[in-house]
Design a protein around this motif. Structure first.
Motif, PDB file in Angstrom:
ATOM      1  N   ALA A  56      53.198 -72.707 -56.061  1.00 19.19           N
ATOM      2  CA  ALA A  56      53.313 -72.324 -54.379  1.00 19.19           C
ATOM      3  C   ALA A  56      53.046 -73.378 -53.684  1.00 19.19           C
ATOM      4  CB  ALA A  56      52.350 -71.037 -54.294  1.00 19.19           C
ATOM      5  N   GLU A  57      52.253 -74.262 -53.953  1.00 19.05           N
ATOM      6  CA  GLU A  57      51.764 -75.438 -52.992  1.00 19.05           C
ATOM      7  C   GLU A  57      52.915 -76.336 -53.250  1.00 19.05           C
ATOM      8  OE1 GLU A  57      49.841 -76.280 -51.007  1.00 19.05           O
ATOM      9  OE2 GLU A  57      48.345 -74.556 -50.890  1.00 19.05           O
ATOM     10  N   LYS A  58      53.573 -76.408 -54.308  1.00 17.28           N
ATOM     11  CA  LYS A  58      54.440 -77.509 -54.468  1.00 17.28           C
ATOM     12  C   LYS A  58      55.814 -76.822 -53.660  1.00 17.28           C
ATOM     13  CE  LYS A  58      57.819 -79.599 -58.008  1.00 17.28           C
ATOM     14  NZ  LYS A  58      57.908 -79.737 -59.308  1.00 17.28           N
ATOM     15  N   THR A  59      56.003 -75.487 -53.581  1.00 18.60           N
ATOM     16  CA  THR A  59      57.113 -75.120 -52.815  1.00 18.60           C
ATOM     17  C   THR A  59      56.755 -75.229 -51.266  1.00 18.60           C
ATOM     18  OG1 THR A  59      57.493 -73.389 -54.475  1.00 18.60           O
ATOM     19  CG2 THR A  59      58.524 -73.001 -52.281  1.00 18.60           C
ATOM     20  N   LEU A  60      55.380 -74.974 -50.823  1.00 17.62           N
ATOM     21  CA  LEU A  60      55.262 -75.298 -49.580  1.00 17.62           C
ATOM     22  C   LEU A  60      55.303 -76.490 -49.053  1.00 17.62           C
ATOM     23  CD1 LEU A  60      51.879 -73.182 -49.110  1.00 17.62           C
ATOM     24  CD2 LEU A  60      54.186 -72.949 -48.014  1.00 17.62           C
ATOM     25  N   ALA A  61      55.251 -77.808 -49.897  1.00 14.73           N
ATOM     26  CA  ALA A  61      55.366 -78.986 -49.807  1.00 14.73           C
ATOM     27  C   ALA A  61      56.845 -79.297 -49.554  1.00 14.73           C
ATOM     28  CB  ALA A  61      54.712 -80.096 -50.744  1.00 14.73           C
ATOM     29  N   GLN A  62      57.592 -78.806 -50.162  1.00 15.16           N
ATOM     30  CA  GLN A  62      59.219 -78.921 -50.401  1.00 15.16           C
ATOM     31  C   GLN A  62      59.861 -78.560 -48.956  1.00 15.16           C
ATOM     32  OE1 GLN A  62      60.483 -76.959 -53.849  1.00 15.16           O
ATOM     33  NE2 GLN A  62      60.085 -78.640 -54.901  1.00 15.16           N
ATOM     34  N   MET A  63      59.133 -77.285 -48.568  1.00 14.75           N
ATOM     35  CA  MET A  63      59.645 -76.886 -47.322  1.00 14.75           C
ATOM     36  C   MET A  63      59.061 -77.674 -46.128  1.00 14.75           C
ATOM     37  SD  MET A  63      58.320 -72.878 -45.963  1.00 14.75           S
ATOM     38  CE  MET A  63      58.865 -72.201 -44.355  1.00 14.75           C
TER      39      MET A  63
END
Length: 304
Positions: free
Chosen positions: A175-182
């Motif tokens: 989830a943190e990786k997805t937030l960083a991509q966002m």
């Protein structure tokens, strides 16, 4: 009349003026895991600077003493790095209600490196004698007295299935990786107000993630919810940023901001249900969320 801070649509933080509405107020963004600033970090900086006491004179000495000085200075630099990383890990540990102790006791290794560096420094001036040993022991003791110890035991892990917590950790890392991509995607829009808006969205999402970390509940549902919740928001952000880079469209911007608001007020506020056993209601929320995340560009916004 009391002073009142000016705000509005075009203010730097994009906040509405007082009395201009009673909508939800997103929380202040909190730091991502692993980025907590340790208390007393200046002491690690001082430890790093002290290495130059050995490094600067090294190049004016004979080869043997030069080598020892470089080793002593390098040991202090290594100690400063290990200590700073250990303090960050300890700050992250203290910021959580449920946490495992760090896998490597970095602060302790930093104390050992400090003792070794001062032992080598003592060899330069006193040779093989009792003094280098005393210098090393004193340096390690002062390091422990200054920086303390690493956490030695887990916190809030009594009766918790370690396999389950490992699965939670992997899910939250994704989830943190997805937030960083966002976050990276919205930077392409080159709009500080939008960046601040996404930061507030990320902060609220991390609040949900923290609840999942503290009380995993139904991990399967939690992971599914976070996947739909975050990947849909990320895809919408990428699509909007690409559109905005080609041709800024106020309607597309309004739709995107409304999407973030809907996600915050309608879904993230119901995270307590996520952590319970109301699986049927959760499935309904997920299906509704999936439909809402089908972000489509307004028909009139495509460049001709």
């Amino acid at each position: 009349m009391a002073a009142q801070r000016f705000g509005g649509k075009y203010s730097p933080d994009g906040t509405p003026p007082a009395g201009a509405g009673s909508g939800p107020h997103p929380p202040i963004p909190r730091a991502a895991p692993g980025t907590e600033k340790p208390v007393g970090g200046w002491r690690a900086t001082f430890l790093f600077l002290s290495a130059f006491i050995f490094l600067f004179p090294a190049f004016g000495e004979e080869p043997g003493a030069m080598l020892l000085s470089l080793l002593a200075g390098g040991g202090l630099i290594l100690s400063a790095w290990l200590t700073r990383e250990g303090m960050r890990a300890r700050a992250a540990f203290n910021a959580r209600r449920v946490a495992r102790r760090p896998a490597m006791p970095r602060i302790l290794f930093g104390a050992i490196a400090t003792g070794a560096a001062l032992f080598i420094g003592g060899l330069i001036g006193h040779g093989i004698s009792l003094y280098p040993i005393l210098f090393g022991l004193a340096g390690a003791g002062l390091h422990i007295g200054t920086f303390g110890f690493d956490p030695w035991t887990d916190k809030g892990m009594e009766g918790v299935d370690r396999f389950q917590t490992d699965r939670v950790a992997r899910a939250l890392a994704g989830a943190e990786k997805t937030l960083a991509q966002m976050k990276d995607a919205i930077l392409r829009a080159r709009d500080r107000q939008l960046e601040a808006r996404v930061d507030r969205f990320i902060a609220q999402t991390r609040g949900l993630m923290q609840r999942v970390e503290e009380d995993p509940g139904d991990l399967t549902a939690a992971r599914r919810y976070l996947t739909v919740y975050l990947e849909g928001a990320r895809d919408a952000t990428v699509k909007f940023a690409d559109l905005w880079a080609i041709r800024p469209d106020p309607q597309a911007r309004a739709d995107y901001e409304q999407l973030l608001t809907d996600l915050e007020t309608t879904f993230a506020s119901r995270s307590e249900r996520l952590l319970g056993n109301d699986r049927d209601n959760l499935d309904i929320e997920i299906s509704v969320l999936r439909d809402r995340l089908k972000f489509e560009t307004p028909s009139g916004s495509n460049p001709s």
